[in-house]
Every structure is written in C-alpha cells, then in structure tokens.
Design an enzyme around this catalytic site. Structure first.
Site, mmCIF file in Angstrom:
data_model
loop_
_atom_site.group_PDB
_atom_site.id
_atom_site.type_symbol
_atom_site.label_atom_id
_atom_site.label_comp_id
_atom_site.label_asym_id
_atom_site.label_seq_id
_atom_site.Cartn_x
_atom_site.Cartn_y
_atom_site.Cartn_z
ATOM 1 N N LYS A 162 0.846 -1.190 0.000
ATOM 2 C CA LYS A 162 0.000 0.000 0.000
ATOM 3 C C LYS A 162 0.881 1.239 0.000
ATOM 4 C CE LYS A 162 -1.893 2.827 2.845
ATOM 5 N NZ LYS A 162 -2.009 4.050 2.008
ATOM 6 N N GLY A 180 6.653 5.346 8.645
ATOM 7 C CA GLY A 180 5.804 6.517 8.742
ATOM 8 C C GLY A 180 5.897 7.137 10.118
ATOM 9 N N SER A 181 4.839 7.809 10.525
ATOM 10 C CA SER A 181 4.848 8.555 11.777
ATOM 11 C C SER A 181 4.757 7.622 12.984
ATOM 12 C CB SER A 181 3.688 9.545 11.810
ATOM 13 O OG SER A 181 2.452 8.866 11.971
ATOM 14 N N VAL A 230 1.016 6.734 13.881
ATOM 15 C CA VAL A 230 0.435 5.656 13.081
ATOM 16 C C VAL A 230 1.123 4.334 13.410
ATOM 17 C CG1 VAL A 230 -0.009 4.802 10.752
ATOM 18 C CG2 VAL A 230 -0.250 7.244 11.259
ATOM 19 N N GLY A 231 2.408 4.381 13.661
ATOM 20 C CA GLY A 231 3.130 3.161 14.025
ATOM 21 C C GLY A 231 2.565 2.500 15.262
ATOM 22 N N GLU A 254 9.556 1.573 11.103
ATOM 23 C CA GLU A 254 10.542 2.660 11.066
ATOM 24 C C GLU A 254 9.754 3.944 11.224
ATOM 25 O OE1 GLU A 254 12.261 5.655 10.530
ATOM 26 O OE2 GLU A 254 12.306 5.297 8.380
ATOM 27 N N CYS A 258 13.107 10.959 7.438
ATOM 28 C CA CYS A 258 13.285 10.451 8.797
ATOM 29 C C CYS A 258 14.687 10.701 9.319
ATOM 30 C CB CYS A 258 12.953 8.969 8.841
ATOM 31 S SG CYS A 258 13.915 7.964 7.691
ATOM 32 N N GLU A 315 9.416 15.530 16.042
ATOM 33 C CA GLU A 315 9.795 15.469 14.633
ATOM 34 C C GLU A 315 8.894 16.431 13.850
ATOM 35 O OE1 GLU A 315 11.046 12.023 11.558
ATOM 36 O OE2 GLU A 315 9.066 11.808 12.439
#
Length: 502
Positions: free
Chosen positions: A192, A245-246, A249-250, A267, A302, A402
């Site tokens: 995705k 991703g963020s 969301v992780g 990651e 990142c 971040e």
C-alpha cells in the site's frame, strides 16, 4: 508567471491508477477514486482507485493463495534471483520515467533524485543486494546438547503474507526496501503506497510483471489510511506488517498487529542530532546538517538532522554558515535543474510546520532566519522558507518533536559529557552524526550515542547495511542480512540417527 506541472503530467499520460489483485489490474469495487494534487502547484496530477475493505480482502486472499499454493515460496533460489536481478535491470532502464513519476508524486526535484540515497540507481541496488541473499538464507546444524545419536538443525522459511505500507517521501526506495527482502525470502506481498505518492509505485508494480513475478505474489492496493490501510493492517490473513511513517500511526499498527500476533517491522522517524565539536570542519558540518533539513525533501525525511548540538566555541560560526545556506535553497518546478528543494507534501503538513515555527518562538528560541511563506508564483504551493532557530533548549518542542519540515534547532553545549546527555535526551534514536577531527572522540561518541546509525563527519544511506532506530524510532532493521531475516521464521528440526528415543 504561474508555476505549472501540467506539461510534464500530460507528457507522461497518466491515467486512472488501478489496483493490482491476483495478477489483474482493476478499478475499486465501489468505483471510488482519489485525486492527487501536486504539492508545488495544487494542480491535479491524476486519479487512482481507493481500495475498499472488500478490495483489500481480495488482495490479501490472492497473496495468501499465492503463498499457500503457488510456486514462489517453494521456488528454487535461481528463480527468485533471476526475477530480482531482472527487476534491477528494468528499474535502471526506466530511470527517467521513474524519476518523473516521483517528482509528479511528491515534488522532489530531479536534482535531488540524482543523489544516490534518493536515486533510481539506489532503488535498483536494493534489489540487486537482496537477490544476493536468496541462496544464503542458511540455518544451522548443531550437535545434540545431551549427546546421543541425533541431529539438530534449523531452517529459515518465509514468514508468509506481508502487508507493506510505504510513505510518500521516498515511494520507490522505501517500497524497494520492503518488497525486495520479502520476495527474496519467498514471501508474498500486499503493498500500500501513500495516497500522496502512488503513481511511481504503480509503475514499479508493472515492472515486476515484466520481470516475471508470478501473479498474486505482489498485489497493490491504493488509497488513504482509512479505509485502505486500516483494512490491510487488521486483516487476519496477514502474517507480517512492515511500516514506515509517523510514530502515531506506528503505534496503531502495533496495536492492530497484537490481535493476531503478526510480526512487525516499524521505522517511525527521528529527531537526529548533528554533534559539532570545536575541532571539526565547521563549514562542512553546518552545510551538511543544514542540507538535510533544507535541500531535496525540505526536511521531510526520517534521517533529517534537525537538531544541531554545537560546541559554544564554534556556535556563532556554525549559525552564520547555516543561515547562509538558506539563501542557496531554490523552490519551484521540480523539473527545473535550478530547483534544489521540494514543497511540503500537502496543506496540512505546511500548516503543521508553520505551527511549530510559531511555537518555537513562543517558547523562547531565537528565530535567526526564515519561517515564512514565499509569495509570487510559489504562493499556490506548500512552500515554507527554511528556518534556523538559535539558543534552543533541548527540552523545547522544536528540539523534541519530529517537525518534518525545513526547520533546524541549534542547541549549545560545553563539553563531551553534556553533548552525549543532550544527544540521548530524546524519545527517538534513529541517526546521528559526530563532527570532530579526533578519532578517539569519534569512536567514544559513536558508542555513547543511542542511535541506529552514527556517521562521523558525514552521513550516508547504503542498501546493504542495517537501518533502523532505538527507542520510539521503531522496531527492527531494513537493509543487509537483518532485513531479509526479518521476513523469515526459524524452524527447528530434530532427527534421530540411532535407535534410542530422543
């Protein structure tokens, strides 16, 4: 003059992107589509299908069937090696097309696309590297611990169906870093891509068809996190989730994976420091550090070194050079060779970054330069002028969170002990760079700083080494042996060689 990417878009001839499910390209079951608008101009780039939960279910079931009944997990090493190396060749032969699609996706300038870590060559190298691991996924043969006539051995087998969720800032490289090791290990994949960078990933999938990958081994579902991503990470037939991703969301991915005890690789970004000692080449340290948050993706990476920890003896010198670097940043048409930096990916991210700049000033940091929005032909895009903050407390929001934008927080330090304390005073731990002429100090710092990758007097991504982070920068590593092993399960086999019972 009005900035426009229509000519480039029309030359590519983008049609509505379809879903790849079980070897067939098709529209979403409910006909829903997403319109992608270019971050530099706001113009429509193209439409692509939004996979519904039913579409995701069909894709996962296709991957499940290909894994349980298909040839790929049971194929000889030579077959997988041939497909992966053919894929690398196809990527190289389509370099210009893929660079163009990536620039239409996320606005990254072609000049930055030529830098190795973001280049099409690096994407191809990821497939080449993992092709080399296919015939080296060895287990172990061990003696019986208690003696006797029996053999103990281990095997590495593919983990199963992999859900690979990729962000928009490196759509080709990050897809390669997930898909290549998964396929090399014998897994099947449902990919995705981000809704903000879809067309390059769809072209990559079509190249896999040319490379000879069997139907159903790679499936692609497009769309936003809701409904597409959510349906994928919660699907009971998925064995492993790999996500970049963020952090927010992780955490949702990790929670979803816990329901089915799915294997997970995450990651999740960083707040990486550049640590500059007084014996360093300050010009190089300032330009390289500032480059990570201004050039190319404009800090939307990142590994951006968005904290500069600078010794007080060279603090003013560093600030002056960093400020000067901002004058070299040029925005505009990503296809223009004079353009060096990208817009922020969407209006929400633009406003988020502007909010951090306001908060930095409100919390007492000194804004040295930048932080506004350019006008004229750039006013329709999501551009933010590079900002440098001085006299930042390491506890400040802009030093801890971040930002994912062109913002550098410069924090002073007095000695090595303080530098280590400041560097590790973060919930992240992805990367760091130490600038010093003292080799012994460099080694001490590399050992003391809690980060997945530590550079000395420079920083570079390589496809064959482990990449990932400590703390809330994620779980697991991508690249190298650790990457491909993450897509396997270890099976122990016990074989009696005599008449006694084991």
């Amino acid at each position: 003059m009005v900035l426009s990417i229509k000519t480039r878009r029309d030359a590519v001839g983008l049609a509505t992107g379809e879903l790849l499910i079980g070897g067939a390209w098709r529209a979403a079951a409910d006909g829903r589509t997403w319109t992608h608008r270019h971050p530099a101009t706001g113009e429509q780039v193209g439409d692509f299908a939004v996979a519904s939960p039913a579409d995701v279910d069909a894709a996962v079931r296709a991957a499940r069937q290909a894994f349980d009944e298909g040839s790929w997990p049971r194929s000889r090493a030579k077959q997988r090696i041939t497909v992966l190396r053919r894929m690398a060749e196809l990527i190289r032969s389509h370099t210009d097309e893929l660079r163009t699609l990536q620039a239409l996706d996320n606005g990254v300038p072609l000049t930055f696309g030529d830098e190795y870590a973001m280049s099409i060559e690096c994407v191809a190298d990821v497939f080449d590297h993992h092709a080399g691991w296919v015939d080296k996924l060895a287990g172990e043969t061990l003696p019986g611990y208690q003696g006797g006539d029996h053999l103990v051995m281990t095997l590495r087998e593919p983990v199963g169906v992999v859900a690979a969720v990729v962000p928009w800032n490196g759509p080709l490289l990050l897809a390669a870093q997930k898909v290549a090791p998964a396929l090399a290990a014998g897994c099947t994949v449902v990919l995705k891509p981000s809704e903000f960078a879809t067309f390059a990933a769809l072209r990559l999938a079509r190249l896999f068809e040319e490379a000879g990958l069997p139907p159903g081994v790679l499936n692609v579902v497009t769309g936003p996190g809701d409904p597409t991503g959510q349906a994928l990470i919660t699907h009971p037939m998925v064995d492993k989730i790999t996500f970049t991703g963020s952090r927010a969301v992780g955490k949702r991915v990790l929670a979803a994976a816990s329901e089915g005890m799915k294997r997970v690789s995450l990651e999740l970004g960083g707040k990486s420091p550049s640590i500059v000692f007084p014996d360093a080449e300050v010009y190089a340290a300032a330009t390289l550090t500032m480059g990570t948050v201004t050039l190319g993706l404009s800090g939307q990476a990142c590994v951006a070194h968005s904290r500069a920890l600078v010794h007080r003896d060279v603090y003013d010198e560093f600030l002056a050079i960093a400020q000067g670097m901002t004058t070299l940043v040029t925005y505009g048409d990503p296809f223009d060779p004079e353009v060096t930096a990208a817009p922020l990916i969407n209006e929400r991210q633009r406003d988020r970054v502007l909010g951090y700049i306001e908060r930095g000033q409100a919390e007492g940091a000194r804004l040295v330069c930048g932080g506004g929005r350019p006008d004229g032909e750039l006013s329709a895009g999501n551009f933010v002028e590079p900002a440098v903050f001085a006299d930042v407390a390491n506890s400040a929001t802009i030093a801890q969170e971040e930002i994912f934008g062109p913002v550098l927080a410069v924090v002073p330090f007095t000695d090595e002990e303080e530098a280590v304390r400041l560097a590790n005073d973060t919930s992240y731990g992805l990367a760091a760079t130490v600038y010093t002429a003292d080799v012994k100090r460099a080694i001490r710092m590399a050992r003391a700083v809690r980060a997945g990758t530590v550079g000395v007097n420079g920083y570079q991504l390589e496809p064959h080494v482990a990449f990932g982070g400590f703390g809330q920068s994620g779980l697991g590593r991508e690249g190298g042996r650790t990457s491909i092993e993450a897509y396997t399960e270890v099976k122990t086999v016990l074989i009696p060689t005599g008449d006694e019972m084991m």
